[in-house]
Design an enzyme around this catalytic site. Structure first.
Site, PDB file in Angstrom:
ATOM      1  N   SER A 128       0.860  -1.183   0.000  1.00 35.42           N
ATOM      2  CA  SER A 128       0.000   0.000   0.000  1.00 35.42           C
ATOM      3  C   SER A 128       0.893   1.228   0.000  1.00 35.42           C
ATOM      4  O   SER A 128       2.053   1.156   0.426  1.00 35.42           O
ATOM      5  CB  SER A 128      -0.865  -0.004   1.274  1.00 35.42           C
ATOM      6  OG  SER A 128      -1.471   1.255   1.480  1.00 35.42           O
ATOM      7  N   TYR A 141      -2.127  -1.222  10.343  1.00 37.41           N
ATOM      8  CA  TYR A 141      -2.164  -1.536   8.908  1.00 37.41           C
ATOM      9  C   TYR A 141      -0.872  -1.073   8.232  1.00 37.41           C
ATOM     10  O   TYR A 141      -0.239  -1.823   7.479  1.00 37.41           O
ATOM     11  CB  TYR A 141      -3.384  -0.847   8.297  1.00 37.41           C
ATOM     12  CG  TYR A 141      -3.591  -1.044   6.815  1.00 37.41           C
ATOM     13  CD1 TYR A 141      -4.320  -2.131   6.338  1.00 37.41           C
ATOM     14  CD2 TYR A 141      -3.084  -0.131   5.885  1.00 37.41           C
ATOM     15  CE1 TYR A 141      -4.528  -2.298   4.973  1.00 37.41           C
ATOM     16  CE2 TYR A 141      -3.290  -0.294   4.530  1.00 37.41           C
ATOM     17  CZ  TYR A 141      -4.020  -1.375   4.075  1.00 37.41           C
ATOM     18  OH  TYR A 141      -4.218  -1.540   2.732  1.00 37.41           O
TER      19      TYR A 141
HETATM   20  P1  NAD Z   1     -11.293  -6.123   0.294  1.00 34.89           P
HETATM   21  O1  NAD Z   1     -11.609  -6.001   1.742  1.00 34.89           O
HETATM   22  O2  NAD Z   1     -12.326  -5.695  -0.709  1.00 34.89           O
HETATM   23  O3  NAD Z   1     -10.841  -7.610  -0.060  1.00 34.89           O
HETATM   24  C1  NAD Z   1      -9.960  -8.325   0.755  1.00 34.89           C
HETATM   25  C2  NAD Z   1     -10.309  -9.796   0.647  1.00 34.89           C
HETATM   26  O4  NAD Z   1      -9.437 -10.525   1.524  1.00 34.89           O
HETATM   27  C3  NAD Z   1     -11.753 -10.099   1.094  1.00 34.89           C
HETATM   28  O5  NAD Z   1     -12.392 -10.914   0.148  1.00 34.89           O
HETATM   29  C4  NAD Z   1     -11.571 -10.814   2.421  1.00 34.89           C
HETATM   30  O6  NAD Z   1     -12.592 -11.768   2.702  1.00 34.89           O
HETATM   31  C5  NAD Z   1     -10.227 -11.493   2.201  1.00 34.89           C
HETATM   32  N1  NAD Z   1      -9.601 -11.871   3.477  1.00 34.89           N
HETATM   33  C6  NAD Z   1      -9.599 -11.186   4.641  1.00 34.89           C
HETATM   34  N2  NAD Z   1      -8.959 -11.890   5.590  1.00 34.89           N
HETATM   35  C7  NAD Z   1      -8.535 -13.043   4.999  1.00 34.89           C
HETATM   36  C8  NAD Z   1      -7.838 -14.169   5.458  1.00 34.89           C
HETATM   37  N3  NAD Z   1      -7.427 -14.269   6.741  1.00 34.89           N
HETATM   38  N4  NAD Z   1      -7.565 -15.172   4.594  1.00 34.89           N
HETATM   39  C9  NAD Z   1      -7.974 -15.097   3.289  1.00 34.89           C
HETATM   40  N5  NAD Z   1      -8.670 -14.055   2.811  1.00 34.89           N
HETATM   41  C10 NAD Z   1      -8.959 -13.034   3.653  1.00 34.89           C
HETATM   42  O7  NAD Z   1      -9.921  -5.310   0.089  1.00 34.89           O
HETATM   43  P2  NAD Z   1      -9.349  -4.620  -1.229  1.00 34.89           P
HETATM   44  O8  NAD Z   1      -9.703  -3.191  -1.133  1.00 34.89           O
HETATM   45  O9  NAD Z   1      -9.690  -5.392  -2.441  1.00 34.89           O
HETATM   46  O10 NAD Z   1      -7.795  -4.738  -0.923  1.00 34.89           O
HETATM   47  C11 NAD Z   1      -7.009  -5.740  -1.559  1.00 34.89           C
HETATM   48  C12 NAD Z   1      -5.554  -5.470  -1.232  1.00 34.89           C
HETATM   49  O11 NAD Z   1      -5.197  -4.149  -1.650  1.00 34.89           O
HETATM   50  C13 NAD Z   1      -5.212  -5.529   0.258  1.00 34.89           C
HETATM   51  O12 NAD Z   1      -3.916  -6.052   0.434  1.00 34.89           O
HETATM   52  C14 NAD Z   1      -5.243  -4.081   0.674  1.00 34.89           C
HETATM   53  O13 NAD Z   1      -4.477  -3.830   1.844  1.00 34.89           O
HETATM   54  C15 NAD Z   1      -4.644  -3.440  -0.558  1.00 34.89           C
HETATM   55  N6  NAD Z   1      -4.943  -2.034  -0.717  1.00 34.89           N
HETATM   56  C16 NAD Z   1      -6.229  -1.617  -0.876  1.00 34.89           C
HETATM   57  C17 NAD Z   1      -6.490  -0.257  -1.065  1.00 34.89           C
HETATM   58  C18 NAD Z   1      -7.895   0.243  -1.311  1.00 34.89           C
HETATM   59  O14 NAD Z   1      -8.065   1.419  -1.526  1.00 34.89           O
HETATM   60  N7  NAD Z   1      -8.901  -0.589  -1.326  1.00 34.89           N
HETATM   61  C19 NAD Z   1      -5.436   0.658  -1.066  1.00 34.89           C
HETATM   62  C20 NAD Z   1      -4.130   0.186  -0.891  1.00 34.89           C
HETATM   63  C21 NAD Z   1      -3.894  -1.167  -0.724  1.00 34.89           C
END
Ligand code: NAD
Length: 242
Positions: A128, A141
């Site tokens: 991130s 985080y």
């Molecule tokens: P999201 O919450 O939509 O999806 C995350 C998925 O991970 C979900 O389906 C959840 O059920 C699954 N998950 C959670 N705990 C788990 C576990 N213990 N084992 C297996 N699966 C598990 O999140 P997102 O927004 O799609 O984010 C995806 C990635 O991108 C993450 O690493 C997040 O930190 C990173 N990220 C997101 C953003 C953003 O703006 N959304 C920004 C920077 C980084």
């Protein structure tokens, strides 16, 4: 190839993009109904909690059993706990580190175990911008994501000679359920969204597909001389100093 956290957001987009490119995609999540729906017609769904080493190990071994090898591992699953450092409980910290740091650690460890005996592979960890800059309300985080970058570099320098590349992407905000829920919880969701988008030099937040394409690049042979890299995919957010 394997994507963790396919039930939602970026994970679903990753599974779709890799499948479109012809990859055999194995997706895992803990949210089984949504995970299976996301993988329907594009690949295989399997339950695995990335914070549990035995489940990650079984996921990777099962993929190799069915596919013959593992070329690409994308450690995407993560959770977000909104809490300033001073109020973060030990339980919250443990949970965030378990999913967001131990998850990629176990995913990398077991991917490397099978890749090194099979001529190499590529690992991409989803970090991130908060691995590189602070957010006042996401201390645990950010700490976990910073650890993901260090893990990425350790793996890259140790296993490069065995033809295993390891890189990370550092996305800014993406239009995923986590961000939508954040906007929706505000008194004026439209105003908060406009304010967030105005912070980006490109004038908007990313679609998950735009970040998925960067992951695809790092996983592909087009990035064959790229390893230990943290590719920032943030619409210019971190390039601006005010
Ligand atoms: P999201 O919450 O939509 O999806 C995350 C998925 O991970 C979900 O389906 C959840 O059920 C699954 N998950 C959670 N705990 C788990 C576990 N213990 N084992 C297996 N699966 C598990 O999140 P997102 O927004 O799609 O984010 C995806 C990635 O991108 C993450 O690493 C997040 O930190 C990173 N990220 C997101 C953003 C953003 O703006 N959304 C920004 C920077 C980084």
């Amino acid at each position: 190839m394997i994507v963790t956290g396919v039930a939602s957001g970026l994970g679903s987009a990753l599974a779709r993009e890799f499948a479109t490119e012809g990859a055999h995609v194995f997706g895992c999540d803990v949210s089984d109904e949504a995970g299976a729906a996301a993988m329907d017609g594009i690949g295989v769904y399997r339950h695995a909690d990335v914070s549990k080493e035995a489940e990650v190990e079984a996921l990777i071994d099962d993929t190799v059993r069915r596919c013959g090898r593992l070329d690409v591992m994308v450690n995407n699953a993560a959770i977000q706990v909104e809490q300033e450092l001073a109020d973060t409980t030990e339980e919250q910290l443990d949970r965030v580190l378990a999913v967001n740091l131990k998850g990629p650690f176990f995913g990398s460890k077991h991917a490397i175990r099978v890749m090194r005996g099979a001529g190499g592979g590529a690992i991409v960890n989803v970090a991130s911008v908060l691995a590189l800059a602070g957010d006042p309300m996401l201390a645990a985080y950010g700490a976990a994501k910073g650890g993901v970058l260090a893990l990425t570099k350790s793996a890259a320098v140790k296993y490069g000679r065995e033809k295993i590349r390891c890189n990370a992407v550092c996305p800014g905000d993406m239009q995923t359920p986590i961000v939508e829920a954040y906007f929706a919880a505000a008194q004026d969701p439209a105003a908060l969204r406009a304010q967030a988008e105005a912070e980006y030099p490109l004038g908007r937040i990313a679609q998950p597909r735009e970040v998925a394409r960067a992951v695809l690049f790092l996983a592909s042979d087009d990035a064959c001389f790229v390893t230990g890299e943290a590719l920032v995919v943030d619409g210019g957010l971190l390039a601006e100093c005010y």
